[in-house]
Design an enzyme around this catalytic site. Sequence first.
Site, PDB file in Angstrom:
ATOM      1  N   CYS A 144      -6.344  -7.005   4.117  1.00 35.00           N
ATOM      2  CA  CYS A 144      -7.403  -7.146   4.818  1.00 35.00           C
ATOM      3  C   CYS A 144      -8.598  -7.845   4.219  1.00 35.00           C
ATOM      4  CB  CYS A 144      -8.217  -5.638   4.904  1.00 35.00           C
ATOM      5  SG  CYS A 144      -7.293  -4.460   5.752  1.00 35.00           S
TER       6      CYS A 144
ATOM      7  N   VAL B 256      15.571  -6.415  -0.091  1.00 33.27           N
ATOM      8  CA  VAL B 256      16.518  -5.383   0.042  1.00 33.27           C
ATOM      9  C   VAL B 256      17.276  -5.656   1.575  1.00 33.27           C
ATOM     10  CG1 VAL B 256      17.173  -2.943   0.953  1.00 33.27           C
ATOM     11  CG2 VAL B 256      15.330  -3.443  -1.058  1.00 33.27           C
TER      12      VAL B 256
ATOM     13  N   SER C 261       0.663  -4.411  -4.187  1.00 33.06           N
ATOM     14  CA  SER C 261      -0.899  -3.798  -3.895  1.00 33.06           C
ATOM     15  C   SER C 261      -1.848  -4.559  -3.684  1.00 33.06           C
ATOM     16  CB  SER C 261      -1.093  -2.754  -5.080  1.00 33.06           C
ATOM     17  OG  SER C 261       0.066  -2.055  -5.475  1.00 33.06           O
TER      18      SER C 261
ATOM     19  N   ALA D  74       0.813  -1.065  -0.040  1.00 34.32           N
ATOM     20  CA  ALA D  74      -0.058   0.044   0.036  1.00 34.32           C
ATOM     21  C   ALA D  74       0.875   1.474   0.134  1.00 34.32           C
ATOM     22  CB  ALA D  74      -0.919  -0.040   1.155  1.00 34.32           C
ATOM     23  N   ALA D  75       1.595   1.484   0.829  1.00 34.10           N
ATOM     24  CA  ALA D  75       2.272   2.733   1.114  1.00 34.10           C
ATOM     25  C   ALA D  75       3.335   2.733  -0.104  1.00 34.10           C
ATOM     26  CB  ALA D  75       3.122   2.879   2.476  1.00 34.10           C
TER      27      ALA D  75
ATOM     28  N   ARG E  27     -26.986  12.891  22.705  1.00 32.32           N
ATOM     29  CA  ARG E  27     -27.872  13.284  23.771  1.00 32.32           C
ATOM     30  C   ARG E  27     -27.782  12.721  24.930  1.00 32.32           C
ATOM     31  NH1 ARG E  27     -34.678  13.334  22.845  1.00 32.32           N
ATOM     32  NH2 ARG E  27     -35.155  14.911  24.691  1.00 32.32           N
TER      33      ARG E  27
ATOM     34  N   LYS F 202     -28.093   1.636  24.079  1.00 25.62           N
ATOM     35  CA  LYS F 202     -28.596   0.467  23.179  1.00 25.62           C
ATOM     36  C   LYS F 202     -29.646   1.078  22.374  1.00 25.62           C
ATOM     37  CE  LYS F 202     -30.148  -4.130  23.379  1.00 25.62           C
ATOM     38  NZ  LYS F 202     -30.885  -5.415  24.429  1.00 25.62           N
TER      39      LYS F 202
ATOM     40  N   ASN G 193      -1.825   4.166   2.765  1.00 27.80           N
ATOM     41  CA  ASN G 193      -2.027   4.791   1.461  1.00 27.80           C
ATOM     42  C   ASN G 193      -1.731   6.210   1.593  1.00 27.80           C
ATOM     43  OD1 ASN G 193      -3.269   3.076  -0.891  1.00 27.80           O
ATOM     44  ND2 ASN G 193      -3.883   1.975   0.839  1.00 27.80           N
TER      45      ASN G 193
END
Length: 447
Positions: free
Chosen positions: A44, A81, A40, A12-13, A442, A361, A305
Amino acid sequence: MGQRLAIIGGDAAGMSAAANARRRDPDLGIVAFERSGYTSFSACGIPYHVAGLVDESDDLIARSPDQHRANGIDVRIRHEVLAVDLARRELTVLDRNARRESTEPFDQLVVATGAHATPPPIPGVEATEPARTIDAAGRLRGQILRGGADAVVIGGGYIGLEMAEALVHRNLRVTLVDREPQLMTTLDADMAAHVQDAAEGQDIRVVLSAQVEEVLLDGDGRPRGVRTSDGDIAAEHVVMATGVRPATEVAEAAGLEIGESGALRVDDHQRCPGHDGVWAAGDCVESWHRLLERPVNLQLGTHANKQGRIAGVNATGGDLAFPGVLGTAISRICHREIARTGLSESEAEAAAIDVVATTVKTDTRAAYFPGSASMWVKLVAGREDRRLLGAQIVGSQTAGKRIDTLATCIWAGMTVDEIQWLDLAYAPPVSGVLDPVLVAARAAAKR
């Protein structure tokens, strides 16, 4: 010879950095080294591939090496590497197929080495699968298809629960083991209890506060069970989901700075301090937490990303800054959606932040509409300033994505008093007349 940008890591990065650098500078030489055979890919999506919901592994690949090459990026898969010489601007690279080393020059460098799985140091662990890569997922699928009725998943976080659900989908009897006293330690215990209820409702046996001592093997070296502090559990399939750590070994050996989190230290432009022309991004780096106001290591594809984009833009003369993280995450486990953002009540307490926590709830839809089901929303707000600092949601379908509204409220610094009056949409199939976000806000305001 023109300038050359080298990228360590092709997920991704790394490939986000490569793609953005290519768009900005069509003449720049870009080479990316990836130790696996894929670029890529969606880690997930791996539990859903194991489950058979995503049948083809290629469906998990957003962009293949050949597609990147067609865009002018020299992608070298199965190339690892081994070392970085920042003074000489050289990489030592191992071609894992040919078993041959070479030296590769660079002018700018992006480190996007990701993270390693961290299995416990116990006998027999080598016979298990971490299921973090497409190759590992393929091996696990093959093992399941060869037979066996019982499985053990070790680790009760996101990946562990998703893998447990995947194995249930394969009609296996599943036991989930974790050394912590609750599942999902990123949630408060009261919210995690709803997750455990959901798992046990799918016939997943949950064993908590148990230390795994050994993976028991048969005469052929295959798993036959797991020995824990609570006793032995029979299983032909054992999946390790005990977490990951930043993959920083090569970068640290090259002299790049490691932060207190154990990840690479970077500034808000993804630059590695003290080293011109060197950037880092993704699971291997620290990110600034907007609420804790300190660096953390959060391993999420969303951050990877974005940080990769920033590194690629800035490596080509741009000026983008990464604004930080809240730790927003979501998953679906056993037909129940789980989401969180900001600080939990326990995290706020650990940071000595005085908060008020409120849990409601409510229903995912209008209570009378078919398919309506229960959901729980927990809000954490500053006691004095009443700002929303955190939120957790556990509930049935359509519950979880409401976390994005709450993450936006935290990002904007809104109080629970303001949030309760937000103009949110209503229709019986998707919400009650007051959205659960408004109901929770609330209740928090009343507290």
